[in-house]
Enzyme design. Structure first.
Site, PDB file in Angstrom:
ATOM      1  CG  ASN A  64      -2.292   0.602   0.886  1.00 25.72           C
ATOM      2  OD1 ASN A  64      -2.377   1.594   0.174  1.00 25.72           O
ATOM      3  ND2 ASN A  64      -3.343   0.016   1.427  1.00 25.72           N
TER       4      ASN A  64
ATOM      5  CB  THR B  79      13.243  -4.920  18.171  1.00 24.37           C
ATOM      6  OG1 THR B  79      12.669  -5.851  19.099  1.00 24.37           O
ATOM      7  CG2 THR B  79      12.558  -3.561  18.314  1.00 24.37           C
TER       8      THR B  79
ATOM      9  CG  HIS C 165      22.737   4.970  12.627  1.00 22.13           C
ATOM     10  ND1 HIS C 165      23.426   5.586  11.610  1.00 22.13           N
ATOM     11  CD2 HIS C 165      21.460   4.891  12.208  1.00 22.13           C
ATOM     12  CE1 HIS C 165      22.603   5.881  10.636  1.00 22.13           C
ATOM     13  NE2 HIS C 165      21.398   5.463  10.968  1.00 22.13           N
TER      14      HIS C 165
ATOM     15  NE  ARG D  16       2.815  -7.913  24.639  1.00 21.02           N
ATOM     16  CZ  ARG D  16       2.073  -6.939  24.102  1.00 21.02           C
ATOM     17  NH1 ARG D  16       2.522  -6.248  23.105  1.00 21.02           N
ATOM     18  NH2 ARG D  16       0.863  -6.672  24.562  1.00 21.02           N
TER      19      ARG D  16
ATOM     20  N   GLY E 259      -0.582  -1.303   8.829  1.00 21.08           N
ATOM     21  CA  GLY E 259      -0.152   0.067   8.581  1.00 21.08           C
ATOM     22  C   GLY E 259       0.705   0.634   9.693  1.00 21.08           C
TER      23      GLY E 259
END
Length: 192
Positions: free
Chosen positions: A92, A172, A122, A187, A149
């Site tokens: 989308n 993550t 970084h 999670r 989204g």
């Protein structure tokens, strides 16, 4: 300041592509980024006027575009050439795919609006940050994955087949197959 590249004759682009620390000032990378920006802009404009012309521009922009895949513009990329989109995948509006490292999206995926796929990293330690060092890790999305989204997928993450990433999730770490993940950090809330 530490010389992180002592004894390393590679260009920053070569370091970047190898997934090693680099400085984002390589002239070839800059040329490729400008090319990608021009193609992404042309794709957006063409999509408004002529879908078949738009598809050929998108095919030129991304590394691989599967049959029947749809990407709604605008699309924001670093280079485009490091992105693979599988057959019948739907993306989308407003995908940001920072493809410093490879981004692989499987077949039959559904990706919601404003999703971010971010491969650059970084350093956390101050000294490498002062040297403006970066690195990158690939992102791999399996087949039949739904991403809601506004979700953000961070560097090095692999998402298993048939999984669902909830809207606004910040992923993550790796997500196994056949699960629903939500939240920040994401999670597992349910197995499918």
């Amino acid at each position: 300041m530490v010389d992180y590249f002592a004894g390393d004759s590679r260009t920053n682009r070569e370091r970047m592509l190898a997934g090693d620390l680099y400085i984002a000032d390589d002239p070839e990378s800059a040329r490729r980024a400008r090319r990608a920006a021009r193609l992404a802009d042309a794709y957006h404009r063409a999509a408004l006027a002529d879908e078949s012309a738009a598809r050929s521009i998108l095919t030129e922009l991304v590394g691989s575009l599967g049959e029947g895949a749809v990407v709604r513009p605008p699309l924001y990329v670093d280079y485009g050439e490091n992105i693979t989109i599988g057959a019948r995948t739907f993306v989308n509006y407003n995908l940001t795919a920072l493809d410093v490292a490879p981004i692989t999206i499987g077949e039959d995926c559904q990706i919601g609006p404003n999703v971010q796929l971010l491969t650059p990293t970084h350093p956390v330690d101050p000294e490498p940050r002062r040297a403006k060092l970066e690195a990158a890790e690939p992102i791999t999305i399996g087949d039949n994955v739904w991403i809601g989204g506004g979700a953000i997928i961070l560097p090095g993450v692999t998402i298993g087949d048939n999984s669902v990433i909830g809207a606004g999730a910040v992923v993550t770490r790796d997500v196994g197959a056949n699960v629903v993940v939500v939240g920040n950090p994401a999670r597992v809330i349910r197995r499918l």
